[in-house]
Scaffold this active site. Structure first.
Site, PDB file in Angstrom:
ATOM      1  N   GLU A   1     -13.438 -42.839  15.399  1.00  0.00           N
ATOM      2  CA  GLU A   1     -12.954 -44.368  15.695  1.00  0.00           C
ATOM      3  C   GLU A   1     -12.973 -45.147  14.272  1.00  0.00           C
ATOM      4  O   GLU A   1     -12.448 -45.977  13.906  1.00  0.00           O
ATOM      5  CB  GLU A   1     -13.159 -44.455  16.609  1.00  0.00           C
ATOM      6  CG  GLU A   1     -11.804 -45.238  17.695  1.00  0.00           C
ATOM      7  CD  GLU A   1     -12.708 -45.874  19.011  1.00  0.00           C
ATOM      8  OE1 GLU A   1     -12.230 -44.519  19.637  1.00  0.00           O
ATOM      9  OE2 GLU A   1     -12.519 -46.749  19.045  1.00  0.00           O
TER      10      GLU A   1
ATOM     11  N   LYS B   1      -2.081 -46.190  22.694  1.00  0.00           N
ATOM     12  CA  LYS B   1      -1.962 -47.636  23.914  1.00  0.00           C
ATOM     13  C   LYS B   1      -1.084 -48.116  24.589  1.00  0.00           C
ATOM     14  O   LYS B   1      -0.223 -48.172  25.552  1.00  0.00           O
ATOM     15  CB  LYS B   1      -3.041 -48.422  24.212  1.00  0.00           C
ATOM     16  CG  LYS B   1      -4.689 -48.071  24.501  1.00  0.00           C
ATOM     17  CD  LYS B   1      -5.387 -49.500  24.931  1.00  0.00           C
ATOM     18  CE  LYS B   1      -6.932 -49.206  24.435  1.00  0.00           C
ATOM     19  NZ  LYS B   1      -8.012 -50.323  24.618  1.00  0.00           N
TER      20      LYS B   1
ATOM     21  N   HIS C   1     -22.377 -18.726  19.575  1.00  0.00           N
ATOM     22  CA  HIS C   1     -22.166 -16.935  20.269  1.00  0.00           C
ATOM     23  C   HIS C   1     -20.792 -17.437  20.674  1.00  0.00           C
ATOM     24  O   HIS C   1     -20.327 -16.437  21.058  1.00  0.00           O
ATOM     25  CB  HIS C   1     -22.711 -17.368  21.711  1.00  0.00           C
ATOM     26  CG  HIS C   1     -24.320 -16.614  21.613  1.00  0.00           C
ATOM     27  ND1 HIS C   1     -24.996 -15.370  21.206  1.00  0.00           N
ATOM     28  CD2 HIS C   1     -25.421 -17.700  21.575  1.00  0.00           C
ATOM     29  CE1 HIS C   1     -26.112 -15.705  21.431  1.00  0.00           C
ATOM     30  NE2 HIS C   1     -26.205 -17.314  21.493  1.00  0.00           N
TER      31      HIS C   1
HETATM   32  O1  PA5 Z   1     -14.207 -48.334  20.532  1.00  0.00           O
HETATM   33  C1  PA5 Z   1     -14.048 -49.358  21.137  1.00  0.00           C
HETATM   34  O2  PA5 Z   1     -13.244 -50.026  20.814  1.00  0.00           O
HETATM   35  C2  PA5 Z   1     -12.454 -48.165  22.369  1.00  0.00           C
HETATM   36  O3  PA5 Z   1     -12.928 -47.065  22.376  1.00  0.00           O
HETATM   37  C3  PA5 Z   1     -12.611 -49.252  23.231  1.00  0.00           C
HETATM   38  O4  PA5 Z   1     -14.627 -48.857  23.584  1.00  0.00           O
HETATM   39  C4  PA5 Z   1     -11.770 -47.969  24.606  1.00  0.00           C
HETATM   40  O5  PA5 Z   1     -10.838 -47.907  24.390  1.00  0.00           O
HETATM   41  C5  PA5 Z   1     -12.061 -48.874  25.858  1.00  0.00           C
HETATM   42  O6  PA5 Z   1     -11.868 -50.498  25.513  1.00  0.00           O
HETATM   43  P1  PA5 Z   1     -11.829 -51.709  26.594  1.00  0.00           P
HETATM   44  O7  PA5 Z   1     -13.398 -52.026  26.447  1.00  0.00           O
HETATM   45  O8  PA5 Z   1     -11.456 -52.765  26.617  1.00  0.00           O
HETATM   46  O9  PA5 Z   1     -11.707 -51.750  28.054  1.00  0.00           O
END
Ligand code: PA5
Length: 429
Positions: free
Chosen positions: A282, A417, A303
């Site tokens: 990410e 989203k 394996h």
């Molecule tokens: O790293 C990030 O920012 C994302 O993975 C968020 O943690 C994830 O989308 C969850 O978001 P939130 O904590 O607002 O529910």
């Protein structure tokens, strides 16, 4: 010196070969420390091992104690950075015989499958349970749906007030739906610091409450992180594993590698791999750039996918993470008949066999054209875990700045989203 060390024997390079990346890595490090790079408003995690909120930590410890006393099960509701770090820690540290009297920990709100919610409710059965719902934005759909269901179950069992006493919220200090619910219903609330994004948040309340509930020593995790912070921030390239790991990844990109395979040798480290994958995927995967982060568990996956890594398309390298020593030792005994032919291993610690598998696999894959770098830590403990969390976060920030991407946004996630909301005809989308 850090407890984490890097071995280059099977990588086709070494520290001197990586020297050409030194200036770029140093430049990127400066951006992290002096907050001069893109996304610098999310650099709160860099100093968190030294400046974390001690009062909040005391509240976390008290809440964890209460949960442990009152509950046989604990449900952590969150997705992405809001649960992966905690899950990594809970599983990393849960070796048999270590932590007693902890509730069973379940993870919910990280998918949309109704099966998994139903399975968790069934597994809890009629045991007492508490919930920690974690969402920085307070509006993410997966945890919001799960929270509504678990909240209803708690209210059915304990009444509205009794449920409120078993619900712990970790969210923004001031805004968002969860914050409003916490205030209106009197849930105890912990804060996701404004200047820390989800995937860099494990060392904040986000990770620390569930980790404390598991019985782990959160002070020791912070001490480990502090030790690694000092190394990352102060050590020169030659003795700085975080800068070297970032440099190695760039060396691999220059060699046209596209996939980084993160290999572990202990299934209890599997969730740590999941945390690593989100962190790198990410943070780095933007603008057509980055390495695709893949995860395998050895020797199990030797394996299954081992054939491809040994001999398939030559576009990958491996990062192997392993412990020098096992927390649990076992030996085979001599068998009189030796029908399975294993007497040659009798008396040798099985962890030694596992460590030999690391070197054997690394050599074989390197010979087949998949270079690999070995990262080791002494033994599983809170202290080493704190070091590992910080090491990978810092190195990821360095690597992203070297690549010219903002390590702290996730436009692709927002894109998906929004699309889901549109398809579900959510008002306003
Ligand atoms: O790293 C990030 O920012 C994302 O993975 C968020 O943690 C994830 O989308 C969850 O978001 P939130 O904590 O607002 O529910």
């Amino acid at each position: 010196m850090p407890d984490i060390s890097i071995e280059y024997k099977y990588s086709g390079t070494d520290v001197s070969g990586l020297h050409k990346w030194k200036d770029a890595a140093d430049e990127a490090r400066k951006k992290l420390i002096h907050k001069t790079g893109e996304g610098s408003e999310y650099l709160g995690w860099v100093d968190i091992p030294v400046d974390y909120d001690r009062d909040e930590f005391d509240r976390i410890k008290k809440a964890a104690k209460k949960i442990r006393e009152e509950s046989d099960a604990f449900v952590l509701i969150g997705v992405g950075g809001s649960y992966l770090g905690a899950r990594a820690a809970v599983e990393f540290l849960a070796f048999p015989g270590r932590i007693k009297d902890a509730p069973d920990i379940y993870f919910a709100g990280n998918a949309l499958s109704t099966d998994s919610i139903a399975r968790t409710l069934q597994a809890i059965g009629d045991r007492d349970f508490s919930v920690n719902v974690v969402s920085k934005s307070g509006t993410t759909m997966e945890p919001a749906i799960a929270f509504r269901i678990f909240k209803a179950e708690l209210e059915k069992r304990y009444g509205k007030e009794g449920a409120a006493d078993r619900i712990y919220v970790t969210t923004d200090a001031k805004k968002g739906a969860l914050k409003t619910m916490a205030v209106e219903n009197g849930y105890e609330a912990f804060t996701v610091p404004d200047n820390i994004g989800g995937r860099y948040s494990v060392l904040s309340s986000v990770g620390m409450l569930p980790i404390a509930v598991s019985g782990a020593d959160i002070d020791a995790i912070m001490e480990g992180a502090e030790r690694m912070r000092q190394v990352c921030v102060e050590n020169p390239f030659e003795t700085n594993p975080a800068l070297q790991y970032a440099a190695f990844r760039h060396e691999m990109m220059e060699e046209k590698k596209q996939v980084e395979v993160f290999c572990i040798y202990n299934s209890s480290v599997g969730s740590f791999s999941g945390w690593w994958r989100q962190l790198y995927g990410e943070s780095e995967g933007k603008g057509g750039k980055g390495l695709f982060p893949a995860c395998v568990t050895y020797s199990t996956d030797l394996h299954s996918i081992g054939q491809f890594i040994q001999d398939g398309k030559r576009n990958m390298f491996e990062t192997m993470l392993y412990a020098e020593n096992s927390n649990i030792e076992m030996h085979l005994e001599v068998d009189e008949k030796d029908l399975d032919g294993l007497n040659y291993l009798a008396g040798r610690p099985l962890s030694q066999v596992n460590r030999i598998a690391v070197k054997g696999t690394a050599q074989a894959h390197a010979d087949g054209g998949t270079p690999n770098i070995l990262i080791s830590y002494p033994k599983k403990s809170e202290h080493t875990l704190g070091q590992l969390f910080y090491f990978f976060e810092f190195s990821c920030g360095v690597s992203c700045y070297m690549l010219g991407v903002n390590p702290f946004d996730q436009p692709g996630v927002e894109f998906y989203k929004n699309n889901i909301f549109k398809l579900l005809e959510r008002p306003g989308y």
